[in-house]
Write a protein that holds these residues in place. Sequence first.
Motif, short mmCIF file in Angstrom:
data_model
loop_
_atom_site.label_atom_id
_atom_site.label_comp_id
_atom_site.label_asym_id
_atom_site.label_seq_id
_atom_site.Cartn_x
_atom_site.Cartn_y
_atom_site.Cartn_z
N TYR A 257 -7.61 7.96 -17.14
CA TYR A 257 -9.22 7.70 -17.22
C TYR A 257 -9.80 9.11 -16.56
CZ TYR A 257 -13.56 5.42 -17.11
OH TYR A 257 -15.06 5.10 -17.28
N ARG A 338 -11.91 4.57 -11.12
CA ARG A 338 -12.83 4.91 -11.89
C ARG A 338 -14.20 5.37 -11.21
NH1 ARG A 338 -12.25 -0.39 -15.73
NH2 ARG A 338 -12.06 -1.21 -13.94
N ALA A 448 -6.91 2.05 -15.07
CA ALA A 448 -7.67 2.39 -14.15
C ALA A 448 -7.03 2.31 -12.76
CB ALA A 448 -8.95 1.60 -14.16
N GLU A 469 -15.56 -5.47 -16.16
CA GLU A 469 -15.03 -4.35 -16.72
C GLU A 469 -15.72 -3.28 -17.60
OE1 GLU A 469 -11.90 -3.09 -16.24
OE2 GLU A 469 -11.99 -4.47 -14.32
N GLU A 473 -16.44 0.27 -16.87
CA GLU A 473 -15.58 1.10 -17.74
C GLU A 473 -16.29 2.12 -18.63
OE1 GLU A 473 -12.06 2.58 -20.01
OE2 GLU A 473 -12.23 1.34 -18.28
#
Length: 564
Positions: A257, A338, A448, A469, A473
């Motif tokens: 990510y 993240r 992640a 999420e 995300e």
Amino acid sequence: MKLKSIILIIGTFFGSALFTACDDYLDRLPLDQPSDATFWSTESELKMAINAVYRSLYWTDRTTATALNTHLPLPLLFDFATDISWDRNLNVWQLIGQGQVTAVEGTLIFPLWSHAYAQIGHCNRLLAYMHRAEAVTNPQVYARIAAEARFFRAYWYHWMINLYGDVPFITEPVATRDAALPRTGKDEIYRFLISELDAAAEVLPVEYPAAEKGHATKGAALALKARTALYASDWAAAGTAAKELMDLNKYSLYPSYDKLFTYEGQNNSEAIFTIQFSRTNQMVHQTPSHTRGRLAGGFVTKIPTQALVDSYECIDGLRIDKSPLYDPTNPFKNRDPRLYATIVYPGSVFLGYQFETHPDSLTVWDYNQTPARRVGNQEVTNPYATFSGYMYRKHVSSDAREFNSQSELPIMLYRYAEILLTYAEARIEQGQIDESVYSAINAVRTRAGLPVITTGKSADQLRQIVRQERKVEFVFEGQRYFDIRRWKIAEHIMPGRLYGRPLREYKAKYIPRFDEYGHPHYDAYASELRMFDTRIFNPAKDYLLPVPQRERDINPNLTQNPLY
């Protein structure tokens, strides 16, 4: 034809809006640009026409031709009218967030409406007139161009019905004298879009040669169908489209990510449909300028909020008010990775500079020099530095190919993580919870770096997990604006003040209270935080944008949305 050559041929082609010509000129053949009466006669002209439609993806919230080439892509910007992000410029994104936008706003409300209908009009003309070249066009190319036009017509109608609700519905070329159309119900338009995307997906190829990178594929059509159905709460259609795309076995989550939004990760296995950029063809975007710090040559207009920072879980998968790993005096330790890939936070290093926003940090380390040395900290001394004490790292690369105001980094409009979470949400809402739902959610979480969700959860628990999420995300990808509206939670999470980091040190008491929507509240210590805006949301009005007054002035059959 290569996508990168589009810009060389479309500067004047299709330059008019949908309804612009006066009646006296309707039957005249233009001398300086292609005409419907003389065009559409060869395969190369059909390719030129569909490539011109791709140009619509480069549209931004700026109105001049020069700015179209140098600002941020429109889909990213809607986040800045939500709870998680803020635009420090006094512009339409502030106005929307404050519930103050009006029908006469001129940088987004009218331009977006007119731009979308211009593109819809281009697609309508192409589909209506392309038969003139059918006999001299390769049958596969002919069918593909028609499918691309149907895809793009659906793409722009998708924007229209989700922003404005009911809108005029046009599928054929319309003369100016016949253009005063009323609004058609969004449900009727939605059904048309689903059928169009089904038809396009049947024809579009799964992949293209490298020279045609960026063209719409079967996967792009299915991704647009899945998102369109999801936004309409048509769970069956959303889940079916997502599953069909998954079963193509063409896409997979990119392993990192952190690198997903960098040059290293560009055009990766997760990217389904992208906007491609090229400095050679003068098609670039300015995202780095709006997110880089002052020391790195930017001016930080696009800013994350404390509410976003606090929304990231700890590495054990628990929210910060529940995790034993969370230390409010050291709040960036043990967090969802993240956060580190998306946010530039105090104490981190970004583009070679130490980032500090404590008011006493008058100098910071510059690691771009050997040996490193202390330099003046403009994030403290500059009056227009980041207002929240945080910056965005996403969509900015430290790669040597990056240019501050001329980024070539592709922008992903649809990616595989969205398909997995769409599939999971659709199955949950249909009451069809099985192993495949957990697998889809856990694929996104484990990529992640978070632990898996164990089985046995209720539908409501899984619903909240998917919403969490999606929130973290897809930050700075524009989906939050639409998510909080379709979930009907905007009226609960939007009103109130926007906060940034503490004015000075982080303290042990700085743990927010979270409500049932996963939104943090700072009542207990609000006076000790930076405050930079107040959001307002009227549920009777703000779930839709206003119909532009300029359109209503020329079309008496257009009604207005409530309370505008």
